[in-house]
Design a protein around this motif. Structure first.
Motif, short mmCIF file in Angstrom:
data_model
loop_
_atom_site.label_atom_id
_atom_site.label_comp_id
_atom_site.label_asym_id
_atom_site.label_seq_id
_atom_site.Cartn_x
_atom_site.Cartn_y
_atom_site.Cartn_z
N VAL A 188 0.86 -1.18 0.00
CA VAL A 188 0.00 0.00 0.00
C VAL A 188 0.90 1.23 0.00
CG1 VAL A 188 -1.66 1.34 1.35
CG2 VAL A 188 -1.91 -1.14 1.17
N ASP A 189 0.65 2.15 -0.93
CA ASP A 189 1.59 3.26 -1.09
C ASP A 189 1.43 4.29 0.04
OD1 ASP A 189 -0.59 4.97 -1.73
OD2 ASP A 189 -0.43 4.47 -3.85
N ASP A 190 2.41 5.19 0.10
CA ASP A 190 2.44 6.19 1.18
C ASP A 190 1.25 7.13 1.12
OD1 ASP A 190 4.78 5.11 2.09
OD2 ASP A 190 6.09 6.58 1.11
N ALA A 191 0.78 7.43 -0.09
CA ALA A 191 -0.36 8.35 -0.21
C ALA A 191 -1.61 7.75 0.44
CB ALA A 191 -0.63 8.66 -1.68
N ALA A 192 -1.85 6.46 0.22
CA ALA A 192 -3.02 5.81 0.81
C ALA A 192 -2.86 5.73 2.33
CB ALA A 192 -3.21 4.42 0.22
N ARG A 193 -1.65 5.44 2.79
CA ARG A 193 -1.41 5.39 4.23
C ARG A 193 -1.68 6.75 4.87
NH1 ARG A 193 1.88 0.81 5.80
NH2 ARG A 193 2.39 -0.45 3.97
N GLN A 194 -1.28 7.82 4.20
CA GLN A 194 -1.51 9.16 4.75
C GLN A 194 -2.99 9.49 4.74
OE1 GLN A 194 0.92 11.08 6.23
NE2 GLN A 194 -0.91 12.18 6.93
N ARG A 195 -3.71 9.07 3.69
CA ARG A 195 -5.16 9.29 3.67
C ARG A 195 -5.83 8.61 4.86
NH1 ARG A 195 -7.67 7.48 -1.89
NH2 ARG A 195 -9.60 8.01 -0.76
N LEU A 196 -5.42 7.40 5.17
CA LEU A 196 -5.99 6.68 6.31
C LEU A 196 -5.68 7.43 7.60
CD1 LEU A 196 -7.43 4.25 7.54
CD2 LEU A 196 -5.22 3.06 7.58
N ARG A 197 -4.42 7.90 7.74
CA ARG A 197 -4.04 8.62 8.96
C ARG A 197 -4.85 9.91 9.12
NH1 ARG A 197 -3.03 7.06 13.35
NH2 ARG A 197 -4.69 8.54 13.82
N ASP A 198 -4.99 10.66 8.03
CA ASP A 198 -5.74 11.91 8.09
C ASP A 198 -7.22 11.65 8.41
OD1 ASP A 198 -3.41 13.23 7.45
OD2 ASP A 198 -3.93 13.50 5.33
N ALA A 199 -7.78 10.62 7.78
CA ALA A 199 -9.19 10.29 8.02
C ALA A 199 -9.41 9.83 9.46
CB ALA A 199 -9.66 9.21 7.05
N ALA A 200 -8.46 9.05 9.98
CA ALA A 200 -8.57 8.59 11.36
C ALA A 200 -8.49 9.76 12.33
CB ALA A 200 -7.48 7.57 11.66
#
Length: 556
Positions: A188-200
């Protein structure tokens, strides 16, 4: 979507199409891929849905008698009326409890899932990103219910106990960063990981606002009395069952059943080696330590669950017409909670299998099968999984019935009926497993007397299994621990659940009683031609509906 010339189907089509604009399950039920990511929890949709259900009732009532699909007509008419009734009591708008409330739907949309580098992962991200809006919609609905409290016969604010319970739950979600801790797959790329972090992070902020509303705004005006009262409770019980019952007779029957089952459990426990003043608890300790029933480690528990479900499936061919999809079920062991077994059906779009989940205390991967066999029958086969797959696999049922018609008395009543049916069919293999069945029946019978007593204010009657006295939550918890051997923490949660969902506790054993009475009445009508297999086929083929219309259709 369905039969184009049937006026009842057309009414149901229009209703589901309107739901699909606001509720993901409805969109999936009719094959739409552009539905919302999470349910609309706003007060605007609450009121629009209430009005929409009134329109459906009016359209159905305008049809000539016996017009169209009569089973669907009965099911749809009953459910629209009962759901509007739940709104009128205030239950739906003010819904706050420790289980299955609107905010739990937000969590369930991500529970058990992993962020993956594909379309499923993108869908999960969108749901988490939608969670802050859904949370604030729920807050708006709670405030709207409070502001309009005089409109509802049961008031517009949940009792203090329920506010405190949910606030503590949600606070734990924030403290543990539940949404931020969603598993992430490799690649899973860094952009998707950051989206999850921001959404959380955004979701945690919204959840913190919810906690503040529950504790600081609503609690100051919330009732301290838990029960809904004898004027409101009968209507809520009828809505949960899809049937009108004689509450006084049911209360007396519950006490009679409890005495019968407790006496039977004590006799059986004595045969199993239980001694002393509490032979049931003594026998349970012996069985828990018996290598024949003891499972050590997650792999052993999971393997036993898979084998037992497979063997049960193979043994049901004589009593049921089994769809091919019955084999599409995943057996899961989770260390996330106390020892319970539960079922999650496959979503309407079939993107995931159904799951039978056995949760065990974290760090204690040990389980005893003798007490859980009946849970496997309840959650799996011939219980929830069988009923769900038969319903979902029937193309003759309208999508509303196949995927959206959820009635506690029908579903939980069937699953509890299935526990005893499993014993009748020889699926309960020895006295130890039968003791587990009895403890499960005692548990559900305590629910009857406790739920009715706590909500109506009726006291424990003279001549009951325990001395006559007023009901308290502590007494209900004591009965669960003493007679059903429910662990204290779970017993406390159970009682809070009864108080937060008035009438729902009746769905299990009273629902099973209504299922059994319908079967017995059908046997009288059919006489020597009665077939258990045909009864099950005909009953499940009608699809989910209230238990009153189900009986009418089966006997009509």
């Amino acid at each position: 979507m369905s039969a184009p010339t049937d006026p009842v189907h057309l009414i149901a089509d229009d209703y589901v199409a309107r739901l699909a604009e606001h509720e993901p399950d409805a969109a999936q039920a009719i094959g739409r891929s552009d539905g919302p990511d999470l349910p609309d929890l706003s007060p605007t949709w609450l009121q629009e849905k209430y009005a929409l259900q009134g329109e459906v009732i009016a359209r159905l009532d305008a049809l000539a008698p016996a017009t169209g699909d009569r089973a669907l007509r009965s099911a749809l008419r009953e459910r629209m009326e009962r759901e509007r009734l739940l709104f009128d009591t205030g239950f739906t708008p003010r819904l706050v409890a420790g289980l299955a409330t609107p905010i739990h739907l937000v969590r369930y949309a991500a529970e058990g899932l992993t962020l993956t580098p594909d379309a499923a992962g993108e869908a999960l991200l969108r749901r988490v990103e939608a969670a802050p809006v859904a949370t604030r919609q729920y807050i708006e609905s709670l405030r709207w219910a409070r502001e309009n409290t005089r409109r509802f016969s049961g008031g517009g604010v949940a009792p203090v106990r329920q506010l405190d319970t949910l606030a503590a739950q949600v606070e734990r979600w924030v403290e543990t960063d539940w949404f931020g801790a969603i598993p992430v797959a490799d690649h899973v790329d860094d952009a998707a990981r950051q989206r999850l972090r921001d959404a959380a992070d955004a979701t945690n902020a919204a959840l913190a606002e919810l906690v503040a509303v529950l504790r600081d705004e609503l609690r100051t005006v919330a009732p301290t009395v838990d029960g809904v009262g004898v004027a409101v409770y009968p209507r809520m019980a009828a809505a949960m069952l899809g049937a009108d019952i004689d509450l006084g007779e049911t209360y007396a029957w519950g006490w009679s059943e409890l005495a019968r089952l407790v006496a039977r459990s004590r006799r059986l426990a004595t045969e199993l080696g239980g001694t002393g003043e509490d032979p049931v608890r003594a026998a349970a300790a012996l069985l828990d330590a018996d290598p024949l029933y003891r499972l050590d480690g997650i792999p052993a528990i999971r393997d036993w669950l898979r084998v037992r479900v497979a063997e049960t499936t193979g043994a049901l061919a004589d009593a049921f017409d089994l769809p091919d999809a019955v084999d599409r079920v995943e057996c899961v062991v989770s260390e996330a909670s106390s020892g319970v077994v539960y079922y999650t059906p496959a979503p309407p779009d079939g993107s995931a299998p159904s799951r039978i989940v056995w949760t065990i205390p974290s760090g204690v991967p040990v389980a005893a099968t003798w007490q859980e066999v009946t849970s496997v029958h309840h959650e799996g086969l011939p219980g929830h999984h069988l009923q769900f797959v038969v319903t979902a696999s029937d193309p003759g049922l309208h999508p509303w019935q196949r995927h959206l018609c959820h009635i506690h008395g029908y579903a939980e009543g069937w699953a509890h009926y299935a526990e005893q049916l499993a014993d009748n069919l020889g699926l309960v293999r020895d006295p130890a497993e039968r003791l587990g069945l009895l403890l499960g029946q005692i548990w559900r019978t305590v629910r009857i007397v406790a739920d009715i007593g706590l909500h109506t204010g009726w006291p424990v009657p003279e001549g009951a299994l325990i001395p006559a006295q007023p009901w308290t939550p502590a007494l209900a918890q004591e009965l669960l621990e003493r007679f059903a051997l429910v662990e204290p923490a779970l017993a406390g949660f159970e009682v809070d659940r009864y108080l937060g969902w008035p009438g729902q506790a009746l769905a299990f054993r009273v629902g099973a009683r209504l299922w059994t009475q319908a079967r017995d009445a059908r046997e009288v009508v059919d006489g020597e031609a009665f077939s258990l297999r045909r009864f099950h086929r005909d009953a499940l083929a009608l699809g989910p509906m209230g238990l009153d219309p189900l009986r009418e259709r089966l006997l009509g």
